[in-house]
Design a protein around this motif. Structure first.
Motif, PDB file in Angstrom:
ATOM      1  N   ASP A  13       0.840  -1.205   0.000  1.00 29.88           N
ATOM      2  CA  ASP A  13       0.000   0.000   0.000  1.00 29.88           C
ATOM      3  C   ASP A  13       0.873   1.252   0.000  1.00 29.88           C
ATOM      4  O   ASP A  13       0.591   2.217  -0.729  1.00 29.88           O
ATOM      5  CB  ASP A  13      -0.908  -0.027   1.223  1.00 29.88           C
ATOM      6  N   VAL A  14       1.928   1.247   0.810  1.00 28.51           N
ATOM      7  CA  VAL A  14       2.855   2.382   0.850  1.00 28.51           C
ATOM      8  C   VAL A  14       3.560   2.529  -0.489  1.00 28.51           C
ATOM      9  O   VAL A  14       3.638   3.629  -1.065  1.00 28.51           O
ATOM     10  CB  VAL A  14       3.874   2.203   1.986  1.00 28.51           C
ATOM     11  N   GLU A  15       4.093   1.443  -1.009  1.00 26.40           N
ATOM     12  CA  GLU A  15       4.886   1.520  -2.234  1.00 26.40           C
ATOM     13  C   GLU A  15       4.047   1.894  -3.441  1.00 26.40           C
ATOM     14  O   GLU A  15       4.536   2.557  -4.367  1.00 26.40           O
ATOM     15  CB  GLU A  15       5.624   0.201  -2.453  1.00 26.40           C
ATOM     16  N   ASP A  16       2.769   1.505  -3.448  1.00 29.45           N
ATOM     17  CA  ASP A  16       1.900   1.801  -4.597  1.00 29.45           C
ATOM     18  C   ASP A  16       1.253   3.178  -4.519  1.00 29.45           C
ATOM     19  O   ASP A  16       0.688   3.656  -5.507  1.00 29.45           O
ATOM     20  CB  ASP A  16       0.787   0.750  -4.699  1.00 29.45           C
ATOM     21  N   ALA A  17       1.318   3.824  -3.358  1.00 28.82           N
ATOM     22  CA  ALA A  17       0.616   5.094  -3.160  1.00 28.82           C
ATOM     23  C   ALA A  17       1.269   6.223  -3.949  1.00 28.82           C
ATOM     24  O   ALA A  17       2.494   6.288  -4.088  1.00 28.82           O
ATOM     25  CB  ALA A  17       0.608   5.454  -1.683  1.00 28.82           C
ATOM     26  N   THR A  18       0.433   7.124  -4.464  1.00 33.36           N
ATOM     27  CA  THR A  18       0.899   8.335  -5.144  1.00 33.36           C
ATOM     28  C   THR A  18       0.184   9.525  -4.503  1.00 33.36           C
ATOM     29  O   THR A  18      -0.797  10.056  -5.057  1.00 33.36           O
ATOM     30  CB  THR A  18       0.614   8.275  -6.653  1.00 33.36           C
ATOM     31  N   PRO A  19       0.652   9.963  -3.343  1.00 29.96           N
ATOM     32  CA  PRO A  19      -0.057  11.037  -2.627  1.00 29.96           C
ATOM     33  C   PRO A  19      -0.029  12.353  -3.387  1.00 29.96           C
ATOM     34  O   PRO A  19       0.920  12.638  -4.129  1.00 29.96           O
ATOM     35  CB  PRO A  19       0.715  11.139  -1.308  1.00 29.96           C
ATOM     36  N   ASN A  30       5.511   3.872  18.021  1.00 30.37           N
ATOM     37  CA  ASN A  30       5.781   5.231  17.562  1.00 30.37           C
ATOM     38  C   ASN A  30       6.344   5.209  16.149  1.00 30.37           C
ATOM     39  O   ASN A  30       7.086   6.119  15.752  1.00 30.37           O
ATOM     40  CB  ASN A  30       6.743   5.954  18.508  1.00 30.37           C
ATOM     41  N   GLY A  31       5.997   4.187  15.380  1.00 28.61           N
ATOM     42  CA  GLY A  31       6.497   4.050  14.027  1.00 28.61           C
ATOM     43  C   GLY A  31       5.609   4.724  12.996  1.00 28.61           C
ATOM     44  O   GLY A  31       4.373   4.707  13.105  1.00 28.61           O
ATOM     45  N   PHE A  32       6.258   5.314  12.002  1.00 28.91           N
ATOM     46  CA  PHE A  32       5.544   5.977  10.908  1.00 28.91           C
ATOM     47  C   PHE A  32       6.313   5.758   9.606  1.00 28.91           C
ATOM     48  O   PHE A  32       7.533   5.582   9.608  1.00 28.91           O
ATOM     49  CB  PHE A  32       5.433   7.485  11.151  1.00 28.91           C
ATOM     50  N   VAL A  33       5.570   5.787   8.493  1.00 32.15           N
ATOM     51  CA  VAL A  33       6.166   5.923   7.167  1.00 32.15           C
ATOM     52  C   VAL A  33       5.674   7.244   6.593  1.00 32.15           C
ATOM     53  O   VAL A  33       4.477   7.524   6.612  1.00 32.15           O
ATOM     54  CB  VAL A  33       5.775   4.784   6.213  1.00 32.15           C
ATOM     55  N   VAL A  34       6.605   8.041   6.090  1.00 33.57           N
ATOM     56  CA  VAL A  34       6.291   9.337   5.494  1.00 33.57           C
ATOM     57  C   VAL A  34       6.656   9.263   4.017  1.00 33.57           C
ATOM     58  O   VAL A  34       7.799   8.933   3.676  1.00 33.57           O
ATOM     59  CB  VAL A  34       7.087  10.464   6.182  1.00 33.57           C
ATOM     60  N   LYS A  35       5.683   9.556   3.128  1.00 38.67           N
ATOM     61  CA  LYS A  35       5.937   9.477   1.687  1.00 38.67           C
ATOM     62  C   LYS A  35       5.436  10.735   0.989  1.00 38.67           C
ATOM     63  O   LYS A  35       4.301  11.170   1.218  1.00 38.67           O
ATOM     64  CB  LYS A  35       5.251   8.250   1.082  1.00 38.67           C
ATOM     65  N   GLY A  36       6.287  11.310   0.151  1.00 38.83           N
ATOM     66  CA  GLY A  36       5.920  12.508  -0.588  1.00 38.83           C
ATOM     67  C   GLY A  36       5.427  12.217  -1.983  1.00 38.83           C
ATOM     68  O   GLY A  36       5.516  11.095  -2.483  1.00 38.83           O
ATOM     69  N   ARG A  37       4.915  13.269  -2.622  1.00 37.40           N
ATOM     70  CA  ARG A  37       4.308  13.111  -3.950  1.00 37.40           C
ATOM     71  C   ARG A  37       5.314  12.631  -5.005  1.00 37.40           C
ATOM     72  O   ARG A  37       4.929  12.025  -5.991  1.00 37.40           O
ATOM     73  CB  ARG A  37       3.675  14.429  -4.398  1.00 37.40           C
ATOM     74  N   GLU A  38       6.604  12.892  -4.804  1.00 36.12           N
ATOM     75  CA  GLU A  38       7.610  12.455  -5.756  1.00 36.12           C
ATOM     76  C   GLU A  38       8.136  11.053  -5.456  1.00 36.12           C
ATOM     77  O   GLU A  38       8.990  10.541  -6.179  1.00 36.12           O
ATOM     78  CB  GLU A  38       8.776  13.453  -5.778  1.00 36.12           C
TER      79      GLU A  38
END
Length: 278
Positions: A13-19, A30-38
């Protein structure tokens, strides 16, 4: 080897996302993944261990297997505690992706010396990088500022401010209130702040195993004090779900935050949930 309760759907889901701007997934604890539009993808404090039963007992699923992660531009840690620096959770991500690991000195020492990541996994020594307060990291489309934190149980904690065109995300680690947060709130326009929240409980002492009154995270008043000082638009309580005896109900924070100008909104999430900055 870590085995996920969920298979690989969250990683995919993270890898396929295009925010449109920035997407942030909560990994529990306290874990997070942060992904930008690029496509820049940063893991912060991912912990997939089971704790140390019967002292610390994990209350939530293991959301992914780190061997399934194929895309990461960096892994960050806020301090040296096991649920923030953990070889079996984090070293496979570094080995698979070649990403750098950024953390304060005592956290890097755990990786290098106590857990020997470079011997036990295919991790190069130059992937492990010390950071200190006031450092600035350029990671893809993000500018990440290393800031102060106040965690009396840690030897060298830091917090991180992620700046992006779409907005600003603050990750406090396990910090409690500090006078530094007023400065940080003035210096950055924080859209979303993740702050650790939990109850006070009886946890077996690490050495004697006798029950001991334990406060590891902010209570209701402390977390709102942090959020008000940071002047964040949205507050995301974290860590409340993790350890038996210290779990809490973040919905109670509505009452504590109601009379303050900040946070303007509570962002209540469960493990696996996504929130966005845009």
């Amino acid at each position: 080897m870590i085995r996920s309760d969920w298979g690989d759907w969250l990683v995919r889901d993270v890898e396929d996302a295009t925010p449109d701007g920035v997407a942030i997934w909560y990994l529990g604890c306290n874990g997070f993944v942060v992904k930008g539009r690029e496509g820049t993808t940063i893991y912060v404090d991912p912990y997939l261990g089971l704790g140390d039963p019967p002292r610390t007992i994990r209350m939530i699923p293991v959301p992914f297997d780190p061997d399934d992660v194929q895309a990461a531009d960096a892994v960050l840690a806020t301090h040296e505690h096991t649920d923030h620096v953990h070889g079996p959770s984090q070293a496979p991500i570094l080995a698979n992706t070649g990403a750098p690991f950024y953390a304060p000195d005592d956290s890097v020492a755990v990786a290098r010396e106590e857990e020997a990541w470079t011997d036990e996994w295919d991790v190069a020594d130059d992937q492990l990088t010390d950071v200190v307060e006031s450092d600035t990291l350029e990671i893809g489309e993000f500018t990440v500022h290393v800031e102060q934190a106040n965690d009396p149980d840690a030897t060298h904690p830091v917090s991180y401010v992620f700046e992006h065109e779409a907005g600003t995300f603050f990750h406090g680690g396990d910090t409690k209130p500090t006078d530094e947060f007023e400065r940080i709130g003035d210096e950055y326009a924080i859209d979303l702040a993740a702050l650790a929240f939990g109850t006070v409980g009886q946890i077996p002492d690490k050495r004697t195993r006798d029950p001991k009154r334990t406060r590891w995270y902010n209570d209701e008043n402390q977390i709102v004090e942090c959020a008000a000082a940071l002047e964040c638009e949205r507050l995301l309580p974290s860590h409340w779900d993790m350890w038996k005896g210290l779990t809490a109900d973040p919905a109670a924070l509505h009452h504590h935050a109601a009379s303050f100008d900040h946070p303007r909104r509570l962002e209540l999430v469960e493990i696996g949930d996504r929130v966005d900055l845009s």
